[in-house]
Design a protein around this motif. Structure first.
Motif, PDB file in Angstrom:
ATOM      1  N   THR A  49       0.805  -1.222   0.000  1.00  0.00           N
ATOM      2  CA  THR A  49       0.000   0.000   0.000  1.00  0.00           C
ATOM      3  C   THR A  49       0.834   1.266   0.000  1.00  0.00           C
ATOM      4  O   THR A  49       0.316   2.344  -0.249  1.00  0.00           O
ATOM      5  N   ARG A  50       2.105   1.140   0.288  1.00  0.00           N
ATOM      6  CA  ARG A  50       3.009   2.301   0.257  1.00  0.00           C
ATOM      7  C   ARG A  50       4.289   1.856  -0.428  1.00  0.00           C
ATOM      8  O   ARG A  50       4.872   0.837  -0.075  1.00  0.00           O
ATOM      9  N   ALA A  51       4.722   2.651  -1.418  1.00  0.00           N
ATOM     10  CA  ALA A  51       5.904   2.286  -2.192  1.00  0.00           C
ATOM     11  C   ALA A  51       6.867   3.462  -2.244  1.00  0.00           C
ATOM     12  O   ALA A  51       6.478   4.586  -2.555  1.00  0.00           O
ATOM     13  N   ILE A  52       8.120   3.177  -1.941  1.00  0.00           N
ATOM     14  CA  ILE A  52       9.194   4.167  -1.976  1.00  0.00           C
ATOM     15  C   ILE A  52      10.215   3.686  -2.994  1.00  0.00           C
ATOM     16  O   ILE A  52      10.647   2.533  -2.946  1.00  0.00           O
ATOM     17  N   VAL A  53      10.599   4.566  -3.900  1.00  0.00           N
ATOM     18  CA  VAL A  53      11.613   4.220  -4.903  1.00  0.00           C
ATOM     19  C   VAL A  53      12.821   5.121  -4.688  1.00  0.00           C
ATOM     20  O   VAL A  53      12.698   6.340  -4.613  1.00  0.00           O
ATOM     21  N   VAL A  54      13.986   4.496  -4.579  1.00  0.00           N
ATOM     22  CA  VAL A  54      15.254   5.206  -4.425  1.00  0.00           C
ATOM     23  C   VAL A  54      16.018   5.054  -5.728  1.00  0.00           C
ATOM     24  O   VAL A  54      16.280   3.930  -6.156  1.00  0.00           O
ATOM     25  N   GLY A  55      16.356   6.173  -6.370  1.00  0.00           N
ATOM     26  CA  GLY A  55      17.083   6.070  -7.626  1.00  0.00           C
ATOM     27  C   GLY A  55      17.273   7.406  -8.307  1.00  0.00           C
ATOM     28  O   GLY A  55      17.254   8.453  -7.685  1.00  0.00           O
ATOM     29  N   GLY A  56      17.421   7.357  -9.585  1.00  0.00           N
ATOM     30  CA  GLY A  56      17.635   8.527 -10.412  1.00  0.00           C
ATOM     31  C   GLY A  56      17.774   8.063 -11.839  1.00  0.00           C
ATOM     32  O   GLY A  56      17.766   6.853 -12.106  1.00  0.00           O
ATOM     33  N   PRO A  57      17.850   8.950 -12.762  1.00  0.00           N
ATOM     34  CA  PRO A  57      17.750  10.404 -12.678  1.00  0.00           C
ATOM     35  C   PRO A  57      16.305  10.853 -12.477  1.00  0.00           C
ATOM     36  O   PRO A  57      15.387  10.031 -12.407  1.00  0.00           O
ATOM     37  N   ALA A  58      16.103  12.159 -12.430  1.00  0.00           N
ATOM     38  CA  ALA A  58      14.797  12.724 -12.096  1.00  0.00           C
ATOM     39  C   ALA A  58      13.682  12.252 -13.030  1.00  0.00           C
ATOM     40  O   ALA A  58      12.569  11.979 -12.568  1.00  0.00           O
ATOM     41  N   ASP A  59      13.961  12.112 -14.330  1.00  0.00           N
ATOM     42  CA  ASP A  59      12.903  11.686 -15.248  1.00  0.00           C
ATOM     43  C   ASP A  59      12.455  10.262 -14.973  1.00  0.00           C
ATOM     44  O   ASP A  59      11.284   9.930 -15.147  1.00  0.00           O
ATOM     45  N   ARG A  60      13.362   9.408 -14.517  1.00  0.00           N
ATOM     46  CA  ARG A  60      12.978   8.036 -14.149  1.00  0.00           C
ATOM     47  C   ARG A  60      12.143   8.034 -12.870  1.00  0.00           C
ATOM     48  O   ARG A  60      11.238   7.224 -12.717  1.00  0.00           O
ATOM     49  N   LEU A  61      12.443   8.959 -11.962  1.00  0.00           N
ATOM     50  CA  LEU A  61      11.654   9.048 -10.740  1.00  0.00           C
ATOM     51  C   LEU A  61      10.249   9.559 -11.036  1.00  0.00           C
ATOM     52  O   LEU A  61       9.286   9.132 -10.393  1.00  0.00           O
ATOM     53  N   GLU A  62      10.123  10.449 -12.012  1.00  0.00           N
ATOM     54  CA  GLU A  62       8.788  10.889 -12.445  1.00  0.00           C
ATOM     55  C   GLU A  62       8.003   9.703 -13.000  1.00  0.00           C
ATOM     56  O   GLU A  62       6.809   9.545 -12.728  1.00  0.00           O
ATOM     57  N   LEU A  63       8.680   8.862 -13.754  1.00  0.00           N
ATOM     58  CA  LEU A  63       8.048   7.662 -14.284  1.00  0.00           C
ATOM     59  C   LEU A  63       7.650   6.718 -13.150  1.00  0.00           C
ATOM     60  O   LEU A  63       6.574   6.117 -13.176  1.00  0.00           O
ATOM     61  N   ALA A  64       8.506   6.602 -12.138  1.00  0.00           N
ATOM     62  CA  ALA A  64       8.184   5.760 -10.980  1.00  0.00           C
ATOM     63  C   ALA A  64       6.904   6.257 -10.302  1.00  0.00           C
ATOM     64  O   ALA A  64       6.062   5.457  -9.891  1.00  0.00           O
ATOM     65  N   GLN A  65       6.748   7.573 -10.197  1.00  0.00           N
ATOM     66  CA  GLN A  65       5.518   8.116  -9.613  1.00  0.00           C
ATOM     67  C   GLN A  65       4.316   7.776 -10.476  1.00  0.00           C
ATOM     68  O   GLN A  65       3.256   7.437  -9.958  1.00  0.00           O
ATOM     69  N   ALA A  66       4.485   7.826 -11.784  1.00  0.00           N
ATOM     70  CA  ALA A  66       3.396   7.451 -12.685  1.00  0.00           C
ATOM     71  C   ALA A  66       3.043   5.969 -12.549  1.00  0.00           C
ATOM     72  O   ALA A  66       1.888   5.588 -12.740  1.00  0.00           O
ATOM     73  N   PHE A  67       4.026   5.153 -12.182  1.00  0.00           N
ATOM     74  CA  PHE A  67       3.811   3.721 -11.978  1.00  0.00           C
ATOM     75  C   PHE A  67       3.276   3.411 -10.589  1.00  0.00           C
ATOM     76  O   PHE A  67       3.029   2.262 -10.276  1.00  0.00           O
ATOM     77  N   GLY A  68       3.146   4.426  -9.729  1.00  0.00           N
ATOM     78  CA  GLY A  68       2.523   4.205  -8.425  1.00  0.00           C
ATOM     79  C   GLY A  68       3.389   4.416  -7.212  1.00  0.00           C
ATOM     80  O   GLY A  68       2.963   4.115  -6.096  1.00  0.00           O
ATOM     81  N   ALA A  69       4.588   4.943  -7.375  1.00  0.00           N
ATOM     82  CA  ALA A  69       5.429   5.224  -6.196  1.00  0.00           C
ATOM     83  C   ALA A  69       4.818   6.371  -5.399  1.00  0.00           C
ATOM     84  O   ALA A  69       4.424   7.390  -5.963  1.00  0.00           O
TER      85      ALA A  69
END
Length: 90
Positions: A49-69
């Motif tokens: 129910t809660r997902a945290i993604v650690v990584g980079g670069p910023a555009d990949r993190l935006e994609l992670a948010q779109a995937f549900g992070a």
């Protein structure tokens, strides 16, 4: 923590089947590449129910948010493991 460093998609699938990734859990995915995003999706399907993604670069993190992070931690901004750990635990 679900780590994607140096693992394959099949290992990611096995990891996401881990009892720690179950309904109501919080997961941390290390890495925002293809396998990290795949792991994120699998963990969500497993009920996390809660997902945290650690990584980079910023555009990949935006994609992670779109995937549900729910939370993304940019390794370019938080340079040390200690800073990243504090951010995960917040």
């Amino acid at each position: 923590m679900l780590s994607t460093g140096r693992c394959s998609a099949s290992a990611s699938m096995i990891t996401s089947g881990n009892p720690s990734a179950k309904l109501g859990s919080t997961i941390v995915v290390q890495g925002s590449g293809a396998i990290g995003l795949f792991t994120l999706g699998l963990a969500r399907l497993a009920g996390a129910t809660r997902a945290i993604v650690v990584g980079g670069p910023a555009d990949r993190l935006e994609l992670a948010q779109a995937f549900g992070a729910d939370v993304v931690i940019n390794i370019d901004e938080l340079r040390t493991p200690e800073e990243r750990m504090r951010a995960v635990l917040e």
